[in-house]
Write a protein that holds these residues in place. Structure first.
Motif, PDB file in Angstrom:
ATOM      1  N   PRO A  41     -16.862  -4.018  14.721  1.00  0.00           N
ATOM      2  CA  PRO A  41     -15.737  -4.232  13.808  1.00  0.00           C
ATOM      3  C   PRO A  41     -16.217  -4.428  12.366  1.00  0.00           C
ATOM      4  O   PRO A  41     -17.168  -5.168  12.120  1.00  0.00           O
ATOM      5  CB  PRO A  41     -15.075  -5.509  14.335  1.00  0.00           C
ATOM      6  CG  PRO A  41     -15.675  -5.754  15.686  1.00  0.00           C
ATOM      7  CD  PRO A  41     -17.041  -5.145  15.644  1.00  0.00           C
ATOM      8  N   TYR A  42     -15.550  -3.766  11.434  1.00  0.00           N
ATOM      9  CA  TYR A  42     -15.785  -3.960  10.004  1.00  0.00           C
ATOM     10  C   TYR A  42     -14.480  -4.450   9.381  1.00  0.00           C
ATOM     11  O   TYR A  42     -13.430  -3.835   9.585  1.00  0.00           O
ATOM     12  CB  TYR A  42     -16.211  -2.654   9.327  1.00  0.00           C
ATOM     13  CG  TYR A  42     -17.626  -2.225   9.646  1.00  0.00           C
ATOM     14  CD1 TYR A  42     -18.671  -2.479   8.761  1.00  0.00           C
ATOM     15  CD2 TYR A  42     -17.910  -1.560  10.836  1.00  0.00           C
ATOM     16  CE1 TYR A  42     -19.973  -2.079   9.056  1.00  0.00           C
ATOM     17  CE2 TYR A  42     -19.211  -1.161  11.143  1.00  0.00           C
ATOM     18  CZ  TYR A  42     -20.229  -1.422  10.247  1.00  0.00           C
ATOM     19  OH  TYR A  42     -21.513  -1.036  10.541  1.00  0.00           O
ATOM     20  N   VAL A  43     -14.569  -5.519   8.612  1.00  0.00           N
ATOM     21  CA  VAL A  43     -13.376  -6.057   7.958  1.00  0.00           C
ATOM     22  C   VAL A  43     -13.117  -5.255   6.695  1.00  0.00           C
ATOM     23  O   VAL A  43     -13.925  -5.257   5.765  1.00  0.00           O
ATOM     24  CB  VAL A  43     -13.555  -7.547   7.626  1.00  0.00           C
ATOM     25  CG1 VAL A  43     -12.303  -8.089   6.963  1.00  0.00           C
ATOM     26  CG2 VAL A  43     -13.858  -8.339   8.883  1.00  0.00           C
ATOM     27  N   ILE A  44     -11.990  -4.555   6.665  1.00  0.00           N
ATOM     28  CA  ILE A  44     -11.669  -3.684   5.533  1.00  0.00           C
ATOM     29  C   ILE A  44     -10.828  -4.407   4.491  1.00  0.00           C
ATOM     30  O   ILE A  44     -11.037  -4.278   3.293  1.00  0.00           O
ATOM     31  CB  ILE A  44     -10.918  -2.424   6.019  1.00  0.00           C
ATOM     32  CG1 ILE A  44     -11.770  -1.667   7.047  1.00  0.00           C
ATOM     33  CG2 ILE A  44     -10.554  -1.524   4.845  1.00  0.00           C
ATOM     34  CD1 ILE A  44     -13.101  -1.187   6.529  1.00  0.00           C
ATOM     35  N   ASP A  45      -9.867  -5.175   4.965  1.00  0.00           N
ATOM     36  CA  ASP A  45      -8.962  -5.854   4.033  1.00  0.00           C
ATOM     37  C   ASP A  45      -8.463  -7.137   4.685  1.00  0.00           C
ATOM     38  O   ASP A  45      -8.066  -7.142   5.847  1.00  0.00           O
ATOM     39  CB  ASP A  45      -7.776  -4.942   3.697  1.00  0.00           C
ATOM     40  CG  ASP A  45      -6.825  -5.578   2.694  1.00  0.00           C
ATOM     41  OD1 ASP A  45      -7.305  -6.202   1.737  1.00  0.00           O
ATOM     42  OD2 ASP A  45      -5.604  -5.475   2.889  1.00  0.00           O
ATOM     43  N   PHE A  46      -8.474  -8.226   3.925  1.00  0.00           N
ATOM     44  CA  PHE A  46      -8.030  -9.492   4.519  1.00  0.00           C
ATOM     45  C   PHE A  46      -7.429 -10.405   3.463  1.00  0.00           C
ATOM     46  O   PHE A  46      -7.593 -11.615   3.490  1.00  0.00           O
ATOM     47  CB  PHE A  46      -9.191 -10.200   5.236  1.00  0.00           C
ATOM     48  CG  PHE A  46     -10.516 -10.056   4.542  1.00  0.00           C
ATOM     49  CD1 PHE A  46     -10.972 -11.007   3.671  1.00  0.00           C
ATOM     50  CD2 PHE A  46     -11.300  -8.936   4.771  1.00  0.00           C
ATOM     51  CE1 PHE A  46     -12.184 -10.862   3.030  1.00  0.00           C
ATOM     52  CE2 PHE A  46     -12.525  -8.782   4.148  1.00  0.00           C
ATOM     53  CZ  PHE A  46     -12.974  -9.758   3.267  1.00  0.00           C
ATOM     54  N   TRP A  47      -6.712  -9.800   2.537  1.00  0.00           N
ATOM     55  CA  TRP A  47      -6.019 -10.584   1.509  1.00  0.00           C
ATOM     56  C   TRP A  47      -4.582 -10.084   1.426  1.00  0.00           C
ATOM     57  O   TRP A  47      -4.202  -9.360   0.540  1.00  0.00           O
ATOM     58  CB  TRP A  47      -6.714 -10.447   0.152  1.00  0.00           C
ATOM     59  CG  TRP A  47      -6.208 -11.398  -0.878  1.00  0.00           C
ATOM     60  CD1 TRP A  47      -6.159 -12.759  -0.799  1.00  0.00           C
ATOM     61  CD2 TRP A  47      -5.663 -11.070  -2.163  1.00  0.00           C
ATOM     62  NE1 TRP A  47      -5.635 -13.305  -1.945  1.00  0.00           N
ATOM     63  CE2 TRP A  47      -5.316 -12.279  -2.804  1.00  0.00           C
ATOM     64  CE3 TRP A  47      -5.438  -9.878  -2.824  1.00  0.00           C
ATOM     65  CZ2 TRP A  47      -4.764 -12.322  -4.081  1.00  0.00           C
ATOM     66  CZ3 TRP A  47      -4.886  -9.923  -4.094  1.00  0.00           C
ATOM     67  CH2 TRP A  47      -4.553 -11.132  -4.714  1.00  0.00           C
ATOM     68  N   ASN A  48      -3.785 -10.475   2.406  1.00  0.00           N
ATOM     69  CA  ASN A  48      -2.373 -10.104   2.467  1.00  0.00           C
ATOM     70  C   ASN A  48      -1.549 -11.345   2.820  1.00  0.00           C
ATOM     71  O   ASN A  48      -0.971 -11.432   3.902  1.00  0.00           O
ATOM     72  CB  ASN A  48      -2.153  -9.007   3.512  1.00  0.00           C
ATOM     73  CG  ASN A  48      -2.951  -7.750   3.191  1.00  0.00           C
ATOM     74  OD1 ASN A  48      -2.619  -7.017   2.271  1.00  0.00           O
ATOM     75  ND2 ASN A  48      -4.004  -7.511   3.953  1.00  0.00           N
ATOM     76  N   PRO A  49      -1.496 -12.334   1.908  1.00  0.00           N
ATOM     77  CA  PRO A  49      -0.857 -13.614   2.228  1.00  0.00           C
ATOM     78  C   PRO A  49       0.674 -13.566   2.279  1.00  0.00           C
ATOM     79  O   PRO A  49       1.297 -14.593   2.559  1.00  0.00           O
ATOM     80  CB  PRO A  49      -1.329 -14.544   1.103  1.00  0.00           C
ATOM     81  CG  PRO A  49      -2.496 -13.843   0.475  1.00  0.00           C
ATOM     82  CD  PRO A  49      -2.193 -12.389   0.623  1.00  0.00           C
ATOM     83  N   ALA A  50       1.273 -12.409   2.002  1.00  0.00           N
ATOM     84  CA  ALA A  50       2.714 -12.223   2.219  1.00  0.00           C
ATOM     85  C   ALA A  50       2.881 -10.898   2.952  1.00  0.00           C
ATOM     86  O   ALA A  50       3.498  -9.960   2.460  1.00  0.00           O
ATOM     87  CB  ALA A  50       3.479 -12.220   0.897  1.00  0.00           C
ATOM     88  N   PRO A  51       2.318 -10.806   4.171  1.00  0.00           N
ATOM     89  CA  PRO A  51       2.302  -9.525   4.881  1.00  0.00           C
ATOM     90  C   PRO A  51       3.696  -9.074   5.274  1.00  0.00           C
ATOM     91  O   PRO A  51       4.602  -9.886   5.471  1.00  0.00           O
ATOM     92  CB  PRO A  51       1.460  -9.828   6.116  1.00  0.00           C
ATOM     93  CG  PRO A  51       1.620 -11.293   6.335  1.00  0.00           C
ATOM     94  CD  PRO A  51       1.720 -11.884   4.961  1.00  0.00           C
ATOM     95  N   GLU A  52       3.864  -7.751   5.396  1.00  0.00           N
ATOM     96  CA  GLU A  52       5.172  -7.227   5.768  1.00  0.00           C
ATOM     97  C   GLU A  52       5.598  -7.784   7.124  1.00  0.00           C
ATOM     98  O   GLU A  52       4.788  -7.945   8.036  1.00  0.00           O
ATOM     99  CB  GLU A  52       5.136  -5.696   5.815  1.00  0.00           C
ATOM    100  CG  GLU A  52       4.185  -5.119   6.844  1.00  0.00           C
ATOM    101  CD  GLU A  52       4.124  -3.602   6.768  1.00  0.00           C
ATOM    102  OE1 GLU A  52       5.003  -3.013   6.119  1.00  0.00           O
ATOM    103  OE2 GLU A  52       3.188  -3.025   7.347  1.00  0.00           O
ATOM    104  N   ALA A  53       6.895  -8.073   7.236  1.00  0.00           N
ATOM    105  CA  ALA A  53       7.427  -8.624   8.481  1.00  0.00           C
ATOM    106  C   ALA A  53       8.813  -8.047   8.747  1.00  0.00           C
ATOM    107  O   ALA A  53       9.657  -8.696   9.358  1.00  0.00           O
ATOM    108  CB  ALA A  53       7.478 -10.151   8.404  1.00  0.00           C
ATOM    109  N   ASP A  54       9.015  -6.828   8.291  1.00  0.00           N
ATOM    110  CA  ASP A  54      10.293  -6.158   8.532  1.00  0.00           C
ATOM    111  C   ASP A  54      10.298  -5.584   9.943  1.00  0.00           C
ATOM    112  O   ASP A  54       9.349  -4.894  10.352  1.00  0.00           O
ATOM    113  CB  ASP A  54      10.498  -5.044   7.506  1.00  0.00           C
ATOM    114  CG  ASP A  54      11.786  -4.281   7.758  1.00  0.00           C
ATOM    115  OD1 ASP A  54      12.871  -4.864   7.541  1.00  0.00           O
ATOM    116  OD2 ASP A  54      11.707  -3.112   8.184  1.00  0.00           O
TER     117      ASP A  54
END
Length: 370
Positions: free
Chosen positions: A254-267
């Motif tokens: 596993p490679y972490v690509i992105d981990f800064w989404n503190p208001a992630p979509e929840a629709d």
């Protein structure tokens, strides 16, 4: 009454579902409502024990109000102070320190000068930039993306220096990163709530927005377990209560690509009914959990492990006039040994003083008899 407030913007399905779910649980002395702000006066407290923030990244007024609320003792999800200071480039560095794999990344100056600056504002920046060394380190193909962006906006795949410069010319004042491409076998988007509740979802970022979340049953269960553990560790280390992490798997790693989404979509339409149900239920339970342990007048924010590892765990009164409360902290073996030594030294000193006093009294009595 402990009030849980939801601060939100243009989204529709999650907000009402969250409020309804919290209230449907009928937890004694806990209720949820949409945040209502009619004035903000310094020193005048708000009425919320917990606020779930879904919009302040786009509204600076809200961000500052949330910081004041936090100073008054509100548990804000996510911590507005850290959210304001954070970015994807910093996160990449911090993630690497937790032992997870991250793509090679370089930070780039903006193509155009920021407002209110001139060439003299950049006298510390060497021109031309050492592009050759950057390209040699990152390699091609590569991805260019904003250092603090989101939603896959302004993300470009570049296959050569010529393509890089052609795309970079259109980025204006955006500060970008150049990141190694990870040619993956599988890709996941992972919701993490409370630094412990994780949902690993197969994800295809190249599909249209409403077709990116794939059947959760896809993928290797053992690999998902590893990913889940890494995602939880990352969020605890960075101090996020509600976040998403994107993972690319190459040759089983596993490679972490992105981990800064503190208001992630929840629709619901975007993430699917099952994922939506998990997010609503987990967010409601976690908000209630935070409300029940919230202590008025203290710091109730979540701070990342990397910021607190050198500070004893404690909650300190931050409102003048409020009694200070300190959380109990278990002593480490070294601290216990040190305390035992101090206690033994105190007892020895007391015994010596007692023996000296006894000897002195005996001597006086003997002299008196003489």
């Amino acid at each position: 009454m402990k009030k849980i407030g939801l601060l939100y913007g243009q989204e529709n399905s999650f907000p009402q579902a969250f409020i309804d779910r919290v209230n449907a649980k009928n937890v004694n002395n806990v209720a949820a409502e949409f945040v209502s702000i009619d004035k903000v006066i310094q020193g005048v407290p708000n009425k919320y024990a917990v606020i779930l923030d879904r919009i302040s990244q786009d509204v600076p007024f809200y961000r500052t109000w949330l910081k004041q609320a936090a100073l008054e003792g509100t548990a804000v999800i996510n911590n507005p102070f850290w959210w304001s200071a954070d970015d994807k480039f910093v996160n990449n560095e911090l993630a690497a320190r937790t032992g997870v794999n991250v793509p090679k990344t370089a930070l780039l100056p903006s193509r155009d000068l920021p407002d209110n600056t001139t060439g003299q504002s950049f006298r510390n920046l060497v021109y031309p930039f050492d592009w050759a060394s950057i390209f040699a380190h990152i390699g091609f193909p590569a991805y260019m993306k904003p250092y603090n962006g989101g939603g896959w906006k302004h993300v470009y795949k570049v296959n050569s220096p010529e393509e890089f410069f052609a795309q970079h010319a259109h980025t204006g004042q955006l500060v970008m990163m150049l990141q190694e491409e990870i040619e993956y076998d599988s890709y996941y988007r992972c919701y993490c709530i409370g630094g412990k509740y994780v949902r690993v979802i197969p994800y295809d970022p190249y599909q249209p927005p409403y077709q990116r979340y794939l059947d959760k049953s896809q993928g290797d269960d053992d690999l998902k377990g590893v990913i889940s553990e890494q995602v939880a560790n990352l969020n605890r280390y960075l101090g996020y209560d509600f976040n998403t992490v994107e993972i690319a798997v190459r040759s089983g790693i596993p490679y972490v690509i992105d981990f800064w989404n503190p208001a992630p979509e929840a629709d619901e339409g975007a993430i699917g009914a099952e994922n939506f149900e998990w997010v609503v239920e987990t967010a409601a339970n976690y908000a209630i959990e935070r409300a029940l342990r919230q202590l008025p007048g203290t710091d109730n924010l979540t701070w990342g492990v990397f910021m607190t590892h050198a500070v004893p765990g404690q909650q300190t009164a931050i409102v003048p006039g409020v009694k200070k409360t300190t959380a109990k902290k278990s002593a480490t073996p070294v601290e216990k040994k040190s305390a035992a030594k101090k206690e033994a030294a105190v007892k020895k000193e007391a015994t010596s003083k007692k023996e000296a006093a006894t000897k002195k009294t005996t001597t006086k009595k003997a002299k008196a008899k003489e």
